[in-house]
Motif scaffolding. Sequence first.
Motif, PDB file in Angstrom:
ATOM      1  N   ARG A 329       0.833  -1.208   0.000  1.00  0.00           N
ATOM      2  CA  ARG A 329       0.000   0.000   0.000  1.00  0.00           C
ATOM      3  C   ARG A 329       0.864   1.253   0.000  1.00  0.00           C
ATOM      4  N   ASP A 330       1.874   1.283   0.888  1.00  0.00           N
ATOM      5  CA  ASP A 330       2.722   2.467   0.990  1.00  0.00           C
ATOM      6  C   ASP A 330       3.532   2.682  -0.291  1.00  0.00           C
ATOM      7  N   LEU A 331       4.043   1.601  -0.866  1.00  0.00           N
ATOM      8  CA  LEU A 331       4.849   1.737  -2.078  1.00  0.00           C
ATOM      9  C   LEU A 331       4.013   2.181  -3.268  1.00  0.00           C
ATOM     10  N   SER A 332       2.744   1.823  -3.276  1.00  0.00           N
ATOM     11  CA  SER A 332       1.895   2.269  -4.386  1.00  0.00           C
ATOM     12  C   SER A 332       1.828   3.792  -4.448  1.00  0.00           C
ATOM     13  N   ILE A 333       2.052   4.431  -3.300  1.00  0.00           N
ATOM     14  CA  ILE A 333       2.077   5.896  -3.248  1.00  0.00           C
ATOM     15  C   ILE A 333       3.507   6.428  -3.423  1.00  0.00           C
ATOM     16  N   LEU A 334       4.449   5.824  -2.705  1.00  0.00           N
ATOM     17  CA  LEU A 334       5.827   6.312  -2.764  1.00  0.00           C
ATOM     18  C   LEU A 334       6.442   6.129  -4.148  1.00  0.00           C
ATOM     19  N   GLU A 335       6.004   5.125  -4.891  1.00  0.00           N
ATOM     20  CA  GLU A 335       6.567   4.901  -6.221  1.00  0.00           C
ATOM     21  C   GLU A 335       6.070   5.919  -7.244  1.00  0.00           C
ATOM     22  N   GLN A 336       5.187   6.798  -6.845  1.00  0.00           N
ATOM     23  CA  GLN A 336       4.821   7.903  -7.727  1.00  0.00           C
ATOM     24  C   GLN A 336       5.966   8.919  -7.831  1.00  0.00           C
ATOM     25  N   THR A 337       6.785   8.970  -6.763  1.00  0.00           N
ATOM     26  CA  THR A 337       7.898   9.924  -6.732  1.00  0.00           C
ATOM     27  C   THR A 337       9.267   9.250  -6.706  1.00  0.00           C
ATOM     28  N   HIS A 338       9.292   7.951  -6.374  1.00  0.00           N
ATOM     29  CA  HIS A 338      10.558   7.242  -6.184  1.00  0.00           C
ATOM     30  C   HIS A 338      10.551   5.914  -6.942  1.00  0.00           C
ATOM     31  N   ASP A 339      11.743   5.448  -7.275  1.00  0.00           N
ATOM     32  CA  ASP A 339      11.919   4.135  -7.898  1.00  0.00           C
ATOM     33  C   ASP A 339      12.517   3.156  -6.895  1.00  0.00           C
ATOM     34  N   VAL A 340      12.094   1.899  -6.979  1.00  0.00           N
ATOM     35  CA  VAL A 340      12.692   0.845  -6.166  1.00  0.00           C
ATOM     36  C   VAL A 340      14.058   0.501  -6.750  1.00  0.00           C
TER      37      VAL A 340
END
Length: 366
Positions: A329-340
């Motif tokens: 859930r958190d990565l679905s939002i954070l990946e809008q601005t960041h790459d894994v």
Amino acid sequence: MLCQVFPQQYDQQLADKQQRLLGLVPSMADKLQVFASVPAHFRQRAEFRIWHTPERLFYAMFDPANPKHPVEIVSCPMAAESIDNLMTPLLEAIGQQEILSNGLFEIDFLATLSGEMLVTLIYRKKLDDQAWSSAAQSLREVLPIDHIIGRSRKQKILLDQDFVIERLEADHQAWWFQQIENSFTQPNAKMAQNMLAWAREQSRDINSAGGDLLELYCGNGHFSIALADLYDRVLATEISKTSVKSAQFNLTKNGVENVEVIKMAAEEVSQALQGQTFNRLADIDLSSYQFNTIFVDPPRAGLDDLTRQLSSDFDHILYISCNPETLARDLSILEQTHDVMAAALFDQFPYSHHIESGVLLKRKPT
């Protein structure tokens, strides 16, 4: 499974966890490192109910499918060998002294890789402090136990101390950590070393040019201390007063001088960085920090909205997760601005559905 291990099934169970994690976070697919646990004797903590019959006492656990009926535990190959080997002689010795056995409800074990053993005896009734202490001392004289605690409602009896000191090694270094009874510690100490090594590897890669680290949910300083030499300064926050005190003890124990630990909730840190004033920050100049990385190790609920927003403002995010659903859930939002950029699965809890993981995110180029 109630303390059982199934080494012949371990590889498949670990593969199933990997598949589940990648199903939730597909962006990890080509970056995931998998850290397997030893298949037996991996837990440094264990807690057992004590069941009383007219003839004897025995360790008991309860099957969720039949929670009213105790299952006798004779040995526990999930637990560290020092715990497993102590269980039977300890209960036999307790059974020979009424002051120790009467009203005994639970026994908790806390062991370390470095060789210490702490045992907590928990009772349903108030204890006679002097008589119980004398009997408990006799256990220490005949069994490999360093510290014993007696607990009942609103009562805690110490023979000496309520903590052990663990030594963890990673990346050709070692650190000492105070681990307090009845407080959170990483149960699989060997896996904890893998987690420290992975976090150091990521920090070394992203912070070669220098910069400061903000850590939320720092606990007893487990990661803060191990990462301190890779950052110019570290500001670490934790809401638990006990954990903050332990973190400060650990900083001194390890001679770490560039880490500041403050008692603050993650939400308050977000507010402080946005300009809100807090008395607890009166001696800390937030504006002097050059934060380029945030480290988060949240509870199972994951990050709240404010902390997700705060994290997205950093160039790099190191995220340790104990719940793959909230991580996704958190990565679905954070990946809008960041790459894994890197990811890891740490099998902290073999033979269970629990998944511990780590992710490094880097801000997308603008």
